[in-house]
Design an enzyme around this catalytic site. Structure first.
Site, PDB file in Angstrom:
ATOM      1  N   HIS A  57      34.140  60.543  24.761  1.00  0.00           N
ATOM      2  CA  HIS A  57      33.218  60.085  25.809  1.00  0.00           C
ATOM      3  C   HIS A  57      31.888  60.838  25.744  1.00  0.00           C
ATOM      4  CE1 HIS A  57      33.113  58.427  30.173  1.00  0.00           C
ATOM      5  NE2 HIS A  57      31.893  58.616  29.741  1.00  0.00           N
ATOM      6  N   LEU A  60      25.004  59.162  23.818  1.00  0.00           N
ATOM      7  CA  LEU A  60      23.985  59.610  22.844  1.00  0.00           C
ATOM      8  C   LEU A  60      22.612  59.004  23.136  1.00  0.00           C
ATOM      9  CD1 LEU A  60      25.967  59.657  19.471  1.00  0.00           C
ATOM     10  CD2 LEU A  60      25.321  61.588  20.928  1.00  0.00           C
ATOM     11  N   ASN A  91      26.505  52.185  26.979  1.00  0.00           N
ATOM     12  CA  ASN A  91      25.445  51.876  27.956  1.00  0.00           C
ATOM     13  C   ASN A  91      24.059  52.312  27.471  1.00  0.00           C
ATOM     14  OD1 ASN A  91      26.084  54.607  28.276  1.00  0.00           O
ATOM     15  ND2 ASN A  91      25.707  54.606  30.478  1.00  0.00           N
ATOM     16  N   ASP A 304      31.992  63.527  28.676  1.00  0.00           N
ATOM     17  CA  ASP A 304      31.054  62.701  29.450  1.00  0.00           C
ATOM     18  C   ASP A 304      29.638  63.303  29.372  1.00  0.00           C
ATOM     19  OD1 ASP A 304      30.014  60.639  30.933  1.00  0.00           O
ATOM     20  OD2 ASP A 304      30.976  61.194  32.817  1.00  0.00           O
ATOM     21  N   HIS A 308      19.929  63.774  30.517  1.00  0.00           N
ATOM     22  CA  HIS A 308      18.854  63.139  31.279  1.00  0.00           C
ATOM     23  C   HIS A 308      17.590  63.968  31.119  1.00  0.00           C
ATOM     24  CE1 HIS A 308      21.213  60.102  33.297  1.00  0.00           C
ATOM     25  NE2 HIS A 308      22.107  61.011  33.641  1.00  0.00           N
TER      26      HIS A 308
HETATM   27 ZN   LIG Z   1      31.886  56.993  33.442  1.00  0.00          ZN
END
Ligand SMILES: [Zn+2]
Length: 429
Positions: A57, A60, A91, A304, A308
């Site tokens: 998870h 990138l 995403n 995860d 940002h």
């Molecule tokens: Zn998630």
């Protein structure tokens, strides 16, 4: 072909042994190995040797958000963290919902040379939850996608979820669910509980996660498919996964390093670095997650990793983006929360951070034992090291770590990807 002799490493934390790497393969493992002339010799006394870590998870961000991360910077961060393979979430912009996009990401990973990148395909077109994406075409592409997820969003429509679970059976795929009932979490800012009540922030109830997990394990059992639950964050989620596994259903689950360590008390600072999806929960949840990882109810640790840029995090709580970087600190957090507490030994860490995630992703060539004839993907870690986390030194393009200034144990000193050192002496090669 180059050869490398790693001398005196504690394989999975056991007795010191030597590991000889010839080209891309482990040639021999044992005491007193001799290095052929011209070999690189790595003195590894006191270091623990693990199979190269595998992340199920990772975000990138390429294509589309190269201001926060690229495949190159993300795979460099992964190598620093001891990883030899990462699954890249779908995403992106455009969304990885076609064979073309997943092949592009896969190829960028190969070109980076720091860490293999296995793209995750979107479950639905544009992550919009309405229409199944081209799952078969992505599975048959050069990227050979086996993990499908709308992560960031929940596949909340039960009929779409059922169809996806049925579809992926054809190629032994798995649907990785971001379990978040959307109506129950509208406008949610943090865990729903005592702290959210005091702070007056809209709460994110545990039941929003647990109700989706309960539905999906039942659906997976009903259609005889396999489902993977992303980033478990509550004690109740653990109970449901434990129950589903006791039934013999094909259910796997992951936990993030931050959910093994941090709690919603940190939100009192209003520092958006602690804003994450799913949210930080309570101390009781943290303890339940640690126990479940130790007893195998939770199969693996997944970062995860969610980079940002500064402007998306350095603002007021309500406006800040959700997510934390994690690749470069994951192993240290796992040592701190699981190994140094006696909950897991290093063999357990290898299982939860390499073998099992590779098996869930059906990733050939990774998550293999460190043994003669196996691909030379491995990580050397110095468990005695203590250091303060300094994001200025990160290989990631982003700095949004919740651990800045915190002292954590352990340091990856070397990472080998198919025999080639991507990290040596703690630095990228
Ligand atoms: Zn998630």
């Amino acid at each position: 072909m180059s050869t490398t002799l790693i001398r005196g490493a504690k394989l999975l934390g056991g007795e010191p042994t030597d590991v000889l790497i010839d080209g891309e393969t482990v040639a021999a493992v044992g005491a007193g190995l001799t290095a052929p002339e011209g070999s690189t010799v790595v003195e590894a006394e006191g270091l623990v040797a693990l199979p190269g870590l595998v992340d199920l998870h990772t975000h990138l961000r390429e294509p589309g958000r190269e201001d926060s991360e690229t495949v190159l910077t993300g795979t460099r961060a992964a190598a620093v963290g001891g990883y030899t393979a990462v699954h890249a979430m779908a995403n992106t912009f455009p969304v990885a919902d076609t064979a073309g996009v997943v092949e592009q990401v896969w190829r960028l990973g190969r070109e980076s040379g720091y860490c293999d990148v296995q793209p995750v395909g979107a479950v639905t077109v544009g992550l919009e939850g309405n229409k199944l994406a081209e799952l078969g075409a992505m599975a048959e592409s050069a990227a050979a996608v086996r993990v499908f997820s709308d992560d960031g969003k929940c596949v909340d429509d039960a009929v779409i979820m059922r169809r996806a679970l049925e579809y992926v059976k054809a190629f032994d795929g798995v649907v990785a669910q971001h379990a978040q009932e959307p109506r129950l979490t509208e406008g949610a800012q943090m865990n729903e509980g005592a702290v959210s009540g005091e702070l007056g922030l809209r709460g994110w109830p545990a039941v929003a996660e647990e109700s989706i997990i309960a539905r999906d394990v039942l659906l997976a059992a009903h259609v005889g498919s396999r489902v993977h639950i992303c980033h478990l964050s509550t004690a109740g989620s653990v109970e449901i996964v434990r129950w589903a596994k006791s039934k013999g259903w094909n259910v796997t689950a992951e936990v993030t390093p931050h959910h093994l360590l941090l709690t919603d008390e940190l939100v009192r600072t209003y520092n958006p670095v602690y804003k994450v999806n799913p949210p930080l929960r309570t101390e009781a949840d943290v303890m339940a997650l640690r126990e479940a990882l130790a007893d195998g109810t939770i199969d693996c640790v997944a970062t995860d990793h969610a980079p940002h840029p500064h402007e998306d995090k350095d603002c007021e709580w309500g406006a800040a983006a959700m997510g934390m970087v994690g690749l470069e600190t994951a192993l240290s957090v796992v040592q701190h929360t699981m190994v140094d507490t006696g909950l897991l030994d290093w063999a357990g860490v290898a299982d939860r951070m390499s073998l099992r995630p590779a098996a869930i992703g059906r990733l050939a060539g990774h998550g293999r034992p460190v043994a003669a004839g196996e691909p030379a993907n491995l990580t050397l870690v110095d468990p005695a090291y203590r250091g303060v986390v300094n994001p200025a030194g990160f290989a990631s393009r982003s700095r949004n770590t919740p651990y800045e200034g915190l002292e954590l144990p352990g340091r990856v000193t070397a990472t080998f990807l198919r025999g080639k050192a991507t990290v040596m002496d703690g630095k990228l090669t």
